[in-house]
Design a protein around this motif. Sequence first.
Motif, short mmCIF file in Angstrom:
data_model
loop_
_atom_site.label_atom_id
_atom_site.label_comp_id
_atom_site.label_asym_id
_atom_site.label_seq_id
_atom_site.Cartn_x
_atom_site.Cartn_y
_atom_site.Cartn_z
N GLY A 11 35.16 51.12 29.51
CA GLY A 11 35.60 50.39 30.87
C GLY A 11 34.10 49.68 31.49
N LEU A 12 34.20 48.46 32.09
CA LEU A 12 33.04 47.86 32.45
C LEU A 12 33.22 46.83 33.34
CD1 LEU A 12 29.95 47.63 31.78
CD2 LEU A 12 30.74 45.28 30.46
N GLY A 13 32.53 46.89 34.72
CA GLY A 13 32.63 45.75 35.62
C GLY A 13 31.54 44.99 35.89
N MET A 14 31.59 44.02 36.84
CA MET A 14 30.57 42.96 37.20
C MET A 14 31.01 42.27 38.46
SD MET A 14 28.87 39.74 35.15
CE MET A 14 30.28 38.83 35.13
N ILE A 19 37.21 45.53 33.34
CA ILE A 19 37.97 45.47 32.36
C ILE A 19 38.04 47.10 31.72
CG2 ILE A 19 36.20 45.00 30.72
CD1 ILE A 19 38.41 43.53 28.97
N GLY A 20 39.17 47.54 31.41
CA GLY A 20 39.24 48.73 30.83
C GLY A 20 40.02 48.92 29.63
N GLY A 48 26.47 37.17 38.57
CA GLY A 48 27.72 37.62 38.02
C GLY A 48 28.95 37.58 38.89
N ASN A 49 28.98 36.44 39.96
CA ASN A 49 30.17 36.40 40.42
C ASN A 49 31.26 35.41 39.71
OD1 ASN A 49 28.38 34.07 40.77
ND2 ASN A 49 29.71 33.18 42.54
N LYS A 50 30.76 34.82 38.92
CA LYS A 50 31.59 33.95 37.74
C LYS A 50 31.15 34.59 36.30
CE LYS A 50 33.95 31.37 40.51
NZ LYS A 50 33.35 31.92 41.75
N GLY A 51 32.22 34.40 35.30
CA GLY A 51 31.66 34.99 34.11
C GLY A 51 32.79 36.05 33.43
N ALA A 52 32.07 36.91 32.51
CA ALA A 52 33.06 37.63 31.80
C ALA A 52 32.56 39.11 31.54
CB ALA A 52 33.69 36.86 30.50
N VAL A 53 33.60 40.04 31.42
CA VAL A 53 33.25 41.56 31.09
C VAL A 53 34.32 41.57 29.73
CG1 VAL A 53 32.31 42.39 33.10
CG2 VAL A 53 34.65 42.20 32.70
N ALA A 54 33.76 42.24 28.94
CA ALA A 54 34.64 42.79 27.57
C ALA A 54 34.34 43.94 27.14
CB ALA A 54 34.09 41.41 26.62
#
Length: 327
Positions: A11-14, A19-20, A48-54
């Motif tokens: 799992g990872l956040g920003m 995302i999990g 990091g208010n916009k973007g992506a986590v994967a």
Amino acid sequence: VLGEPFAKVQGLGMVGLYIGAFVALRLSGHISKVAAGRRQAGLYGQAGNKGAVAVRFEVCKTAICAVSVHLESGTWQAKASERAGQLREVLLGAPLFGGAGGRDVVSVAKHDLVVVAGDFNFRLGLPQNAEIGEFRNSLKGSWPAVAAGGGVNCMGEGMTGAAAGSSVLGPFSAFDELCGDRISSEAAEVLREASLMEGPVLFPATYRFLEGTMSYDNERIPAWCDRVLHSKVGVIRRRYGALGGPGGLMCADHRAVGALLETSLLAVPGTAPPPTKGSSAAAPAAPAAAAARGTAPAAPQRSLQKPAAEASSLVVRLDGFLGETPA
């Protein structure tokens, strides 16, 4: 099989993104090459208010990548190109994941199965002088007031609820930033290059609601901001729809969107452990990866069940909150 024990892979956040990824416990012995990464896109890549986590991993020899995005907000005329650029950077730019020894793994688009979900902030590319009063009126009552059988309201492909009417979906078909047939879409070109697609959108606009209500905010033009995209090849899409209310998630100004996908695994002979006594040699459909903005599903308690003899197929379940993160 949905409902069996699952274990968390990564799992990872920003900021407001999370995302999990979860896998059926019986396939946990087949998971390898797990990695997670972030891509900041706010304030010209500095926030990091916009973007992506994967998250990416392999099940047997099948490389899977699930991405949760939150792209730039704003009208089509002002921000569509910026959103397309952010999407291109996430899908086709420098890899999000660092490999062993500092080597980068492949980009998102190069995995066997790719799923991208979240708040893309796609808007309607309406003409400057467009009259939207009729469109707003058509949205009133477009979500069913009571779910069939007393369950959660769902509308879309493979859902029990009826699809939205033509008066609601007409503006979407013509002017949606991703797939409208009357506008030029830079985002659609990015999807073609990344070999991604979207299922039919059969639900009403998911943005913008007055929080806690089923009423759209008259200060914003309604739009289909929240979407799920996936690989074109080797994927069977079982469901793709949105959760309305009551019974849905009404704690923010977006409505949740989810998908249920299935694909085959590339199992290599000799890599799976032998079947345990009493187990079946054929493994049914299996792991689930959940990508959502907000809270990911909790992993059920682990059991001592061992992996099945061979993994033959994969179920990817994307559900949960895909709109703005509630306070």
